[in-house]
Design a protein around this motif. Structure first.
Motif, PDB file in Angstrom:
ATOM      1  N   ASP B  87      10.878 -11.102 -15.214  1.00  0.00           N
ATOM      2  CA  ASP B  87       9.898 -10.339 -14.431  1.00  0.00           C
ATOM      3  C   ASP B  87       8.481 -10.828 -14.715  1.00  0.00           C
ATOM      4  O   ASP B  87       7.683 -11.008 -13.790  1.00  0.00           O
ATOM      5  CB  ASP B  87       9.985  -8.850 -14.775  1.00  0.00           C
ATOM      6  N   ALA B  90       7.786 -13.987 -13.033  1.00  0.00           N
ATOM      7  CA  ALA B  90       7.526 -13.759 -11.598  1.00  0.00           C
ATOM      8  C   ALA B  90       6.109 -13.217 -11.387  1.00  0.00           C
ATOM      9  O   ALA B  90       5.419 -13.609 -10.445  1.00  0.00           O
ATOM     10  CB  ALA B  90       8.560 -12.785 -11.028  1.00  0.00           C
ATOM     11  N   HIS B  91       5.683 -12.330 -12.276  1.00  0.00           N
ATOM     12  CA  HIS B  91       4.308 -11.805 -12.173  1.00  0.00           C
ATOM     13  C   HIS B  91       3.305 -12.941 -12.312  1.00  0.00           C
ATOM     14  O   HIS B  91       2.335 -13.029 -11.548  1.00  0.00           O
ATOM     15  CB  HIS B  91       4.034 -10.774 -13.286  1.00  0.00           C
ATOM     16  N   ALA B  94       3.147 -15.132  -9.234  1.00  0.00           N
ATOM     17  CA  ALA B  94       2.437 -14.468  -8.130  1.00  0.00           C
ATOM     18  C   ALA B  94       0.934 -14.470  -8.375  1.00  0.00           C
ATOM     19  O   ALA B  94       0.146 -14.757  -7.462  1.00  0.00           O
ATOM     20  CB  ALA B  94       2.952 -13.038  -7.965  1.00  0.00           C
ATOM     21  N   GLY B 151      -4.455  -5.790  -0.812  1.00  0.00           N
ATOM     22  CA  GLY B 151      -3.200  -6.344  -1.316  1.00  0.00           C
ATOM     23  C   GLY B 151      -3.243  -6.731  -2.781  1.00  0.00           C
ATOM     24  O   GLY B 151      -2.231  -6.624  -3.484  1.00  0.00           O
ATOM     25  N   LEU B 155      -0.618  -5.322  -5.443  1.00  0.00           N
ATOM     26  CA  LEU B 155       0.225  -6.205  -6.268  1.00  0.00           C
ATOM     27  C   LEU B 155       0.161  -5.774  -7.730  1.00  0.00           C
ATOM     28  O   LEU B 155       1.198  -5.647  -8.400  1.00  0.00           O
ATOM     29  CB  LEU B 155      -0.232  -7.666  -6.133  1.00  0.00           C
ATOM     30  N   SER B 158       2.056  -2.614  -8.401  1.00  0.00           N
ATOM     31  CA  SER B 158       3.497  -2.854  -8.499  1.00  0.00           C
ATOM     32  C   SER B 158       3.846  -3.462  -9.862  1.00  0.00           C
ATOM     33  O   SER B 158       4.857  -3.097 -10.479  1.00  0.00           O
ATOM     34  CB  SER B 158       3.937  -3.775  -7.357  1.00  0.00           C
TER      35      SER B 158
END
Lengths: 150, 171
Positions: B87, B90-91, B94, B151, B155, B158
């Motif tokens: 995770d 992935a963060h 991004a 956004g 992000l 989240s």
């Protein structure tokens, strides 16, 4: 008052919470033991959030959307596995609804809308945690979601 | 008719012709370039990324380093660590992609904004310490989200939620 996109996202979040309360009532009877306890705990949390959200909307001069009489899309729930899948779906849908509200509030300029960011963050997080608890039961090696609500 | 040295002359002429042509081409190219630099406005420079995004990426790198350094634990904890690490990776991806859409400060290098590809060595942590780190990371991500809009903010909101789930899993 808040702009329309914020209001509609707020209403959608409330509707997701209403659906979650209904859904947990539907699925809880299919579960036993600790999973039933978890479902009952989730149902209470969603009911509290539903009521708090409706109250906050009314206080802000927004007419809260009424819950539907039935949610046919949630059926059937024939067994425990289906019940767990439904629980996860309810939580994921709530997470999406709260994240959309967060996004709309974060894109708005009005202070009333900005004030919705904190409750949206808390509710997104709460649904993400509950979803993770259901995923731990279903597939412990894939329990997390890097981007809840997205 | 044969000319003594005629072949050499033709060769020389051809070389001069080619050289002249090349010079003409270079001159024309330079003219075009000069025209471009004189009259074309350079594309507008995008602003530098918000510092909170850069800080968020650095925080993800630090968490990843600590998770990589933590090699112990029961199989169940190892499984959680693997998922949590995925995770955070992935963060970081991004956030890095988002930061890369911005320009860099005048005189700055992209790496000064994006950070080093290899983070500082991490520290092995106990399960409780990892849990605490995830909680702090979630709080920090939510605070950073609050400083952003649109956004970008969503992000980080989240990401904050994901990090809270990590802390819950490590409980």
């Amino acid at each position: 008052m808040t702009a329309d996109p914020v209001q509609s996202a707020w209403q959608a979040a409330l509707a997701a919470e209403q659906q979650a309360v209904f859904g947990y009532g539907l699925l809880g009877v299919r579960l036993a033991g600790a999973q039933r306890v978890l479902a009952a705990s989730c149902e209470r949390a969603h009911a509290r959030l539903r009521d708090a959200t409706a109250l906050a909307m009314a206080a802000a001069g927004v007419e809260p959307v009424a819950p539907r009489a039935d949610y046919p899309a949630l059926y059937p729930v024939p067994d425990a596995a289906a019940a767990r899948r439904l629980a996860l779906r309810l939580e994921d849908e709530c997470a999406v609804a709260w994240r959309v509200l967060y996004l709309r509030a974060a894109s708005a300029t009005e202070s009333a809308a900005r004030g919705l960011r904190a409750p949206a963050q808390q509710s997104l997080t709460a649904s993400a945690v509950r979803a993770t608890r259901w995923r731990v039961i279903e597939s412990p090696s894939r329990a997390t979601d890097p981007f809840p609500g997205i | 008719m044969n000319y003594p040295g005629g072949g050499a002359q033709r060769g020389t002429s051809r070389r001069w012709f080619l050289a002249g042509g090349a010079a003409a081409l270079l001159g024309a190219g330079a003219g075009v370039a000069a025209e471009f630099w004189t009259h074309e406005t350079p594309p507008p420079r995008r602003p530098t990324p918000p510092q909170v995004l850069v800080d968020a990426a650095a925080a993800e790198r630090a968490l990843l380093a600590d998770l990589d350094a933590t090699t112990g634990g029961t199989p169940a904890v190892r499984s959680v660590i693997r998922q949590v690490r995925a995770d955070h990776a992935a963060h970081l991806r991004a956030l890095t992609e988002l930061i890369a859409t911005y320009g860099v400060p005048a005189g700055g290098r992209p790496s000064s904004v994006l950070g080093s590809a290899s983070a500082a060595p991490g520290t092995p942590r106990t399960r409780a310490a990892l849990r605490g780190a995830e909680r702090r990371a979630a709080t920090a991500a939510a605070r950073r989200a609050d400083q952003l809009t649109g956004g970008h903010a969503a992000l980080l909101a989240s990401i904050a939620a994901a990090e809270t789930t990590h802390a819950d899993l490590l409980s």
